[in-house]
Design a protein around this motif. Structure first.
Motif, mmCIF file in Angstrom:
data_model
loop_
_atom_site.group_PDB
_atom_site.id
_atom_site.type_symbol
_atom_site.label_atom_id
_atom_site.label_comp_id
_atom_site.label_asym_id
_atom_site.label_seq_id
_atom_site.Cartn_x
_atom_site.Cartn_y
_atom_site.Cartn_z
ATOM 1 N N ALA A 16 -21.383 3.222 -27.237
ATOM 2 C CA ALA A 16 -20.349 2.396 -27.866
ATOM 3 C C ALA A 16 -19.376 3.255 -28.671
ATOM 4 C CB ALA A 16 -20.995 1.344 -28.758
ATOM 5 N N ARG A 17 -19.902 4.234 -29.392
ATOM 6 C CA ARG A 17 -19.032 5.129 -30.168
ATOM 7 C C ARG A 17 -18.124 5.938 -29.245
ATOM 8 N NH1 ARG A 17 -23.736 6.259 -33.407
ATOM 9 N NH2 ARG A 17 -23.987 8.126 -32.146
ATOM 10 N N MET A 18 -18.660 6.412 -28.133
ATOM 11 C CA MET A 18 -17.854 7.187 -27.196
ATOM 12 C C MET A 18 -16.737 6.321 -26.603
ATOM 13 S SD MET A 18 -20.888 9.330 -25.360
ATOM 14 C CE MET A 18 -19.868 9.989 -24.076
ATOM 15 N N TYR A 19 -17.053 5.084 -26.264
ATOM 16 C CA TYR A 19 -16.044 4.181 -25.721
ATOM 17 C C TYR A 19 -14.956 3.901 -26.763
ATOM 18 C CZ TYR A 19 -13.757 -0.011 -24.091
ATOM 19 O OH TYR A 19 -12.808 -0.920 -23.722
ATOM 20 N N MET A 20 -15.366 3.605 -27.988
ATOM 21 C CA MET A 20 -14.397 3.308 -29.043
ATOM 22 C C MET A 20 -13.523 4.518 -29.367
ATOM 23 S SD MET A 20 -14.527 0.246 -29.812
ATOM 24 C CE MET A 20 -15.513 -1.195 -29.817
ATOM 25 N N PHE A 21 -14.117 5.709 -29.303
ATOM 26 C CA PHE A 21 -13.355 6.936 -29.557
ATOM 27 C C PHE A 21 -12.281 7.118 -28.488
ATOM 28 C CE2 PHE A 21 -12.797 11.576 -29.141
ATOM 29 C CZ PHE A 21 -12.320 11.838 -30.418
ATOM 30 N N GLU A 22 -12.626 6.868 -27.225
ATOM 31 C CA GLU A 22 -11.631 6.968 -26.152
ATOM 32 C C GLU A 22 -10.529 5.936 -26.321
ATOM 33 O OE1 GLU A 22 -12.917 7.086 -22.130
ATOM 34 O OE2 GLU A 22 -14.530 8.507 -22.561
ATOM 35 N N GLU A 23 -10.886 4.739 -26.761
ATOM 36 C CA GLU A 23 -9.881 3.700 -26.998
ATOM 37 C C GLU A 23 -8.914 4.122 -28.103
ATOM 38 O OE1 GLU A 23 -9.114 0.403 -25.870
ATOM 39 O OE2 GLU A 23 -10.158 1.194 -24.123
ATOM 40 N N GLN A 24 -9.448 4.714 -29.169
ATOM 41 C CA GLN A 24 -8.591 5.143 -30.262
ATOM 42 C C GLN A 24 -7.689 6.297 -29.848
ATOM 43 O OE1 GLN A 24 -11.145 5.937 -33.572
ATOM 44 N NE2 GLN A 24 -11.437 3.776 -34.038
ATOM 45 N N LYS A 33 -13.787 2.944 -18.309
ATOM 46 C CA LYS A 33 -14.015 3.764 -19.503
ATOM 47 C C LYS A 33 -15.441 3.607 -20.004
ATOM 48 C CE LYS A 33 -9.284 3.528 -21.127
ATOM 49 N NZ LYS A 33 -8.402 2.981 -22.152
ATOM 50 N N LEU A 34 -15.957 2.392 -19.942
ATOM 51 C CA LEU A 34 -17.329 2.138 -20.358
ATOM 52 C C LEU A 34 -18.314 2.863 -19.447
ATOM 53 C CD1 LEU A 34 -19.120 0.532 -22.314
ATOM 54 C CD2 LEU A 34 -19.079 -1.323 -20.661
ATOM 55 N N ASN A 35 -18.048 2.869 -18.157
ATOM 56 C CA ASN A 35 -18.912 3.562 -17.211
ATOM 57 C C ASN A 35 -18.890 5.068 -17.460
ATOM 58 O OD1 ASN A 35 -20.708 3.668 -15.035
ATOM 59 N ND2 ASN A 35 -19.048 4.116 -13.614
ATOM 60 N N LYS A 36 -17.742 5.593 -17.807
ATOM 61 C CA LYS A 36 -17.618 7.033 -18.110
ATOM 62 C C LYS A 36 -18.478 7.404 -19.319
ATOM 63 C CE LYS A 36 -14.049 10.464 -19.025
ATOM 64 N NZ LYS A 36 -12.613 10.669 -19.279
ATOM 65 N N ALA A 37 -18.477 6.549 -20.332
ATOM 66 C CA ALA A 37 -19.309 6.799 -21.511
ATOM 67 C C ALA A 37 -20.786 6.635 -21.181
ATOM 68 C CB ALA A 37 -18.908 5.864 -22.647
ATOM 69 N N LEU A 38 -21.115 5.680 -20.323
ATOM 70 C CA LEU A 38 -22.516 5.445 -19.968
ATOM 71 C C LEU A 38 -23.084 6.543 -19.083
ATOM 72 C CD1 LEU A 38 -22.674 1.616 -19.321
ATOM 73 C CD2 LEU A 38 -23.889 2.890 -21.062
#
Length: 90
Positions: free
Chosen positions: A77-85, A7-12
């Motif tokens: 970081a915001r994109m990753y956190m949004f996907e987590e939520q 997920k982090l790689n997808k946001a990056l």
């Protein structure tokens, strides 16, 4: 750990286009954002601990000095956190 890194790689991918720079940022954010320890990150990425520590130091210095880099890291970081939520809500 593997799912969170994916997920982090997808946001990056949306923030950084160069794969070599993205690899360093992935190591940095896996420690800072996801909270993994240096030995765990080193074994996952198959790197020496000193390489992980140097990536952490270099990105930390860039974060303080470069406003554009800071903005890109906040965006990732915001994109990753949004996907987590979104995953928690589903």
């Amino acid at each position: 750990m593997k799912q969170k890194i994916k997920k982090l790689n997808k946001a990056l991918k949306l923030v950084e286009k160069c794969s070599k720079k993205r690899a360093v940022l992935k190591v940095y954010l896996s420690i800072v954002l996801l909270g993994y320890r240096i030995p765990a990150a080193a074994s996952y990425f198959k790197l020496k601990q000193m390489k992980v520590q140097s990536a952490l130091t270099i990105c930390g210095i860039r974060l303080q000095k470069d406003a554009d880099f800071r903005a890109r890291m906040h965006k990732a970081a915001r994109m990753y956190m949004f996907e987590e939520q979104l995953e928690l809500a589903a």
